[in-house]
Design a protein around this motif. Structure first.
Motif, PDB file in Angstrom:
ATOM      1  N   ASP A  64      19.310  54.206  43.244  1.00 59.80           N
ATOM      2  CA  ASP A  64      18.044  53.137  43.355  1.00 59.80           C
ATOM      3  C   ASP A  64      18.319  52.435  42.072  1.00 59.80           C
ATOM      4  O   ASP A  64      17.570  51.318  42.109  1.00 59.80           O
ATOM      5  N   ALA A  65      19.174  52.713  41.025  1.00 57.98           N
ATOM      6  CA  ALA A  65      18.979  52.089  39.785  1.00 57.98           C
ATOM      7  C   ALA A  65      19.686  50.569  39.997  1.00 57.98           C
ATOM      8  O   ALA A  65      19.186  49.485  39.504  1.00 57.98           O
ATOM      9  N   LEU A  66      20.721  50.441  40.741  1.00 55.46           N
ATOM     10  CA  LEU A  66      21.421  49.232  40.962  1.00 55.46           C
ATOM     11  C   LEU A  66      20.509  48.309  41.980  1.00 55.46           C
ATOM     12  O   LEU A  66      20.286  47.002  41.537  1.00 55.46           O
ATOM     13  N   ASP A 199      35.477  49.316  36.054  1.00 58.25           N
ATOM     14  CA  ASP A 199      34.619  48.722  35.312  1.00 58.25           C
ATOM     15  C   ASP A 199      35.114  47.526  34.421  1.00 58.25           C
ATOM     16  O   ASP A 199      34.631  46.583  34.314  1.00 58.25           O
ATOM     17  N   TRP A 200      36.560  47.778  34.047  1.00 53.72           N
ATOM     18  CA  TRP A 200      37.218  46.704  33.274  1.00 53.72           C
ATOM     19  C   TRP A 200      37.295  45.273  34.285  1.00 53.72           C
ATOM     20  O   TRP A 200      37.050  44.515  34.098  1.00 53.72           O
ATOM     21  N   ILE A 201      37.827  45.645  35.493  1.00 55.03           N
ATOM     22  CA  ILE A 201      37.864  44.667  36.364  1.00 55.03           C
ATOM     23  C   ILE A 201      36.520  43.950  36.617  1.00 55.03           C
ATOM     24  O   ILE A 201      36.529  42.567  36.565  1.00 55.03           O
ATOM     25  N   ASP A 202      35.382  44.789  36.673  1.00 54.61           N
ATOM     26  CA  ASP A 202      34.093  43.831  36.950  1.00 54.61           C
ATOM     27  C   ASP A 202      33.866  43.027  35.668  1.00 54.61           C
ATOM     28  O   ASP A 202      33.146  41.963  35.876  1.00 54.61           O
ATOM     29  N   GLU A 203      33.949  43.580  34.681  1.00 55.07           N
ATOM     30  CA  GLU A 203      33.608  42.808  33.247  1.00 55.07           C
ATOM     31  C   GLU A 203      34.535  41.643  33.031  1.00 55.07           C
ATOM     32  O   GLU A 203      33.863  40.600  32.732  1.00 55.07           O
ATOM     33  N   GLN A 204      35.801  41.863  33.370  1.00 53.10           N
ATOM     34  CA  GLN A 204      36.744  40.664  33.106  1.00 53.10           C
ATOM     35  C   GLN A 204      36.406  39.472  34.208  1.00 53.10           C
ATOM     36  O   GLN A 204      36.323  38.294  33.818  1.00 53.10           O
ATOM     37  N   PRO A 212      26.461  38.041  36.176  1.00 52.53           N
ATOM     38  CA  PRO A 212      26.184  39.219  36.013  1.00 52.53           C
ATOM     39  C   PRO A 212      27.001  40.563  36.377  1.00 52.53           C
ATOM     40  O   PRO A 212      27.524  40.361  37.592  1.00 52.53           O
ATOM     41  N   VAL A 213      27.438  41.389  35.361  1.00 52.12           N
ATOM     42  CA  VAL A 213      28.358  42.455  35.862  1.00 52.12           C
ATOM     43  C   VAL A 213      27.866  43.196  37.287  1.00 52.12           C
ATOM     44  O   VAL A 213      28.582  43.339  38.029  1.00 52.12           O
ATOM     45  N   ASP A 214      26.531  43.791  37.064  1.00 46.39           N
ATOM     46  CA  ASP A 214      26.075  44.384  38.462  1.00 46.39           C
ATOM     47  C   ASP A 214      26.358  43.476  39.557  1.00 46.39           C
ATOM     48  O   ASP A 214      26.547  43.990  40.734  1.00 46.39           O
ATOM     49  N   LYS A 215      25.933  42.376  39.540  1.00 49.08           N
ATOM     50  CA  LYS A 215      26.204  41.234  40.803  1.00 49.08           C
ATOM     51  C   LYS A 215      27.754  41.115  41.009  1.00 49.08           C
ATOM     52  O   LYS A 215      27.989  41.408  42.356  1.00 49.08           O
ATOM     53  N   VAL A 216      28.714  41.328  40.212  1.00 53.97           N
ATOM     54  CA  VAL A 216      29.984  41.271  40.474  1.00 53.97           C
ATOM     55  C   VAL A 216      30.411  42.844  41.331  1.00 53.97           C
ATOM     56  O   VAL A 216      31.106  43.047  41.999  1.00 53.97           O
ATOM     57  N   THR A 217      29.726  43.767  40.647  1.00 55.09           N
ATOM     58  CA  THR A 217      29.917  45.010  41.200  1.00 55.09           C
ATOM     59  C   THR A 217      29.485  45.469  42.628  1.00 55.09           C
ATOM     60  O   THR A 217      30.179  45.959  43.639  1.00 55.09           O
ATOM     61  N   PHE A 228      43.925  37.526  48.660  1.00 52.95           N
ATOM     62  CA  PHE A 228      44.218  36.402  47.846  1.00 52.95           C
ATOM     63  C   PHE A 228      44.296  35.115  48.484  1.00 52.95           C
ATOM     64  O   PHE A 228      44.976  34.012  48.123  1.00 52.95           O
ATOM     65  N   ARG A 229      43.382  35.095  49.602  1.00 48.59           N
ATOM     66  CA  ARG A 229      43.234  33.888  50.610  1.00 48.59           C
ATOM     67  C   ARG A 229      41.930  32.917  50.212  1.00 48.59           C
ATOM     68  O   ARG A 229      41.851  31.935  50.857  1.00 48.59           O
ATOM     69  N   THR A 230      40.890  33.745  49.702  1.00 48.61           N
ATOM     70  CA  THR A 230      39.774  33.079  49.893  1.00 48.61           C
ATOM     71  C   THR A 230      39.020  33.036  48.432  1.00 48.61           C
ATOM     72  O   THR A 230      39.364  33.720  47.318  1.00 48.61           O
ATOM     73  N   ASP A 231      38.049  32.443  48.337  1.00 43.59           N
ATOM     74  CA  ASP A 231      37.037  32.310  47.206  1.00 43.59           C
ATOM     75  C   ASP A 231      37.812  31.946  45.843  1.00 43.59           C
ATOM     76  O   ASP A 231      37.543  32.544  44.800  1.00 43.59           O
ATOM     77  N   VAL A 232      38.795  30.750  46.007  1.00 38.92           N
ATOM     78  CA  VAL A 232      39.381  30.484  44.563  1.00 38.92           C
ATOM     79  C   VAL A 232      38.363  29.891  43.741  1.00 38.92           C
ATOM     80  O   VAL A 232      37.599  29.133  44.320  1.00 38.92           O
ATOM     81  N   GLY A 233      38.264  30.452  42.607  1.00 39.55           N
ATOM     82  CA  GLY A 233      37.395  30.009  41.475  1.00 39.55           C
ATOM     83  C   GLY A 233      36.116  30.993  41.612  1.00 39.55           C
ATOM     84  O   GLY A 233      35.157  30.655  40.628  1.00 39.55           O
ATOM     85  N   GLY A 234      35.862  31.520  42.632  1.00 42.28           N
ATOM     86  CA  GLY A 234      34.828  32.467  42.594  1.00 42.28           C
ATOM     87  C   GLY A 234      34.878  33.803  42.336  1.00 42.28           C
ATOM     88  O   GLY A 234      36.045  34.305  41.642  1.00 42.28           O
ATOM     89  N   VAL A 235      33.882  34.670  42.484  1.00 40.36           N
ATOM     90  CA  VAL A 235      33.892  35.857  42.206  1.00 40.36           C
ATOM     91  C   VAL A 235      35.262  36.833  42.742  1.00 40.36           C
ATOM     92  O   VAL A 235      35.796  37.519  42.024  1.00 40.36           O
ATOM     93  N   GLU A 236      35.116  36.687  44.077  1.00 41.05           N
ATOM     94  CA  GLU A 236      36.233  37.402  44.719  1.00 41.05           C
ATOM     95  C   GLU A 236      37.569  36.938  44.366  1.00 41.05           C
ATOM     96  O   GLU A 236      38.544  37.861  44.117  1.00 41.05           O
ATOM     97  N   GLY A 237      37.737  35.693  43.976  1.00 42.34           N
ATOM     98  CA  GLY A 237      39.043  35.293  43.477  1.00 42.34           C
ATOM     99  C   GLY A 237      39.444  35.888  42.144  1.00 42.34           C
ATOM    100  O   GLY A 237      40.705  36.323  41.811  1.00 42.34           O
ATOM    101  N   ALA A 238      38.138  36.003  41.268  1.00 42.54           N
ATOM    102  CA  ALA A 238      38.574  36.598  39.979  1.00 42.54           C
ATOM    103  C   ALA A 238      38.924  38.148  39.890  1.00 42.54           C
ATOM    104  O   ALA A 238      39.832  38.593  39.248  1.00 42.54           O
ATOM    105  N   LEU A 239      38.194  38.827  41.030  1.00 42.88           N
ATOM    106  CA  LEU A 239      38.314  40.155  41.362  1.00 42.88           C
ATOM    107  C   LEU A 239      39.640  40.457  41.722  1.00 42.88           C
ATOM    108  O   LEU A 239      40.388  41.223  41.270  1.00 42.88           O
ATOM    109  N   ALA A 240      40.457  39.612  42.532  1.00 42.07           N
ATOM    110  CA  ALA A 240      41.714  39.704  43.162  1.00 42.07           C
ATOM    111  C   ALA A 240      42.630  39.528  42.063  1.00 42.07           C
ATOM    112  O   ALA A 240      43.673  40.460  41.795  1.00 42.07           O
TER     113      ALA A 240
END
Length: 344
Positions: A64-66, A199-204, A212-217, A228-240
């Motif tokens: 429930d914390a998240l 965690d390192w991926i989320d923080e970067q 926010p990190v929790d939103k990325v998580t 590697f085909r979607t969300d260039v410049g967005g969170v999913e692109g950064a995650l990739a």
């Protein structure tokens, strides 16, 4: 009876055998602090939200914390960081104790065998795992368990490579660390950890996108795919981008450690990748492509993922605990038979 426990930075997961089924219990290893009020505590209690009160604060713990963190735009706090108990979190030990009690419960009998996962010392950091391991051992012992730590990478071998005589390379991509173990017939040839994980991926990704990190998580855990085909410049692109960077970093360190350990070049072994960070679709293929391009002196027969990567370490710890328990029972039976024979 015996139990296995995966003590992860992101999740605590227990495993035990019930008949033919392996039963898992899971809680998120995090908490969030909110202001105390009589009404708030009543609502939390009625809703079965795991929480504890301390002075004028209430700590919502576990899964429930998240949710609470996202609602109140707060960051969750963790009892663990980089794969071990956090030295920066004053509430680390009472919080992880509460979560652990919810996950493993009380022993089925005094001295029940429990194997818990522990990371190897990281090769790219000065962090030591000794305090973490000994603290957990004491805490679980106080609960009535007979405990034994098991290297996280070796737990992966026990869980996933029984059909290969427990021979192969196990790589567990966790939240705080990535653990690696090369085993030959259940004997570790090489084991180490790397102080980077989910965690390192989320923080970067959070830093790169201003999210926010929790939103990325939450985005990562919500059907994220490594295409590697979607969300260039967005969170999913950064995650990739940071996923690929992590894989390159892990494989580079595997190649270096194999070379330094002078591992036999004639080995032909399977590689299994697991852990919560390996869950996104496309991870196995990306890892295999990068691994086969690396300069590793032994042959790789196959790269395999698992159906439930989050449960591999807990399952492997259970396998080790049950094996140890069965061996002890056989030794007791043999000793009793010898004593009986001597009396006759």
């Amino acid at each position: 009876m015996a139990k296995g426990l995966d003590v992860g930075t992101m999740n605590l997961i227990s495993a035990q055998q019930e008949g033919a089924e392996t039963v898992f219990v899971q809680q998120r290893n995090s908490f969030v602090e909110i202001e105390y009020s009589d009404m708030a505590e009543q609502m939390l209690s009625r809703s079965d939200v795991l929480h504890i009160r301390k002075d004028d604060k209430v700590y919502v713990v576990g899964d429930d914390a998240l949710n609470f963190a996202n609602i109140f735009n707060e960051e969750t706090r963790r009892p663990m960081q980089h794969g071990i108990l956090s030295s920066e979190e004053s509430s680390a030990i009472p919080m992880i104790k509460l979560i652990t009690e919810q996950v493993v419960g009380q022993p089925n009998h005094p001295g029940e065998r429990l194997y818990f996962s522990s990371p190897a010392d990281p090769i790219d950091s000065d962090l030591s795992t000794l305090y973490h391991e000994k603290t957990l051992e004491s805490m679980l012992g106080d609960m009535g368990y007979e405990t034994e730590p098991i290297n996280e990478g070796m737990a992966v071998i026990y869980s996933e490579l029984a059909n290969h005589n427990f021979t192969g390379l196990g790589v567990s991509f966790g939240a705080g660390m990535t653990n690696v173990c090369l085993s030959y017939y259940a004997v570790p040839v090489m084991k180490f950890s790397i102080a980077r994980g989910g965690d390192w991926i989320d923080e970067q990704a959070a830093q790169a996108t201003g999210t926010p990190v929790d939103k990325v998580t939450s985005i990562k855990e919500d059907d994220f795919e490594l295409d590697f085909r979607t969300d260039v410049g967005g969170v999913e692109g950064a995650l990739a981008i940071y996923y690929e960077n992590l894989l390159d970093y892990v494989i580079e360190n595997i190649a270096r450690e194999v070379d330094e350990e002078d591992v036999e070049e004639d080995l032909d072994v399977p590689v299994v990748v697991t852990g919560g960070t390996s869950s996104p679709r496309g991870f196995e293929k990306l890892f295999e492509d990068h691994l086969r391009d690396a300069s590793i002196p032994f042959s790789i027969s196959e790269v395999k993922s698992v159906d439930e990567p989050l449960y591999s370490v807990a399952r492997g710890a259970l396998v080790a605990a049950r094996s140890d328990e069965e061996q002890e029972e056989q030794e007791d039976d043999s000793r009793q038979a010898q004593e009986q024979s001597a009396e006759d």
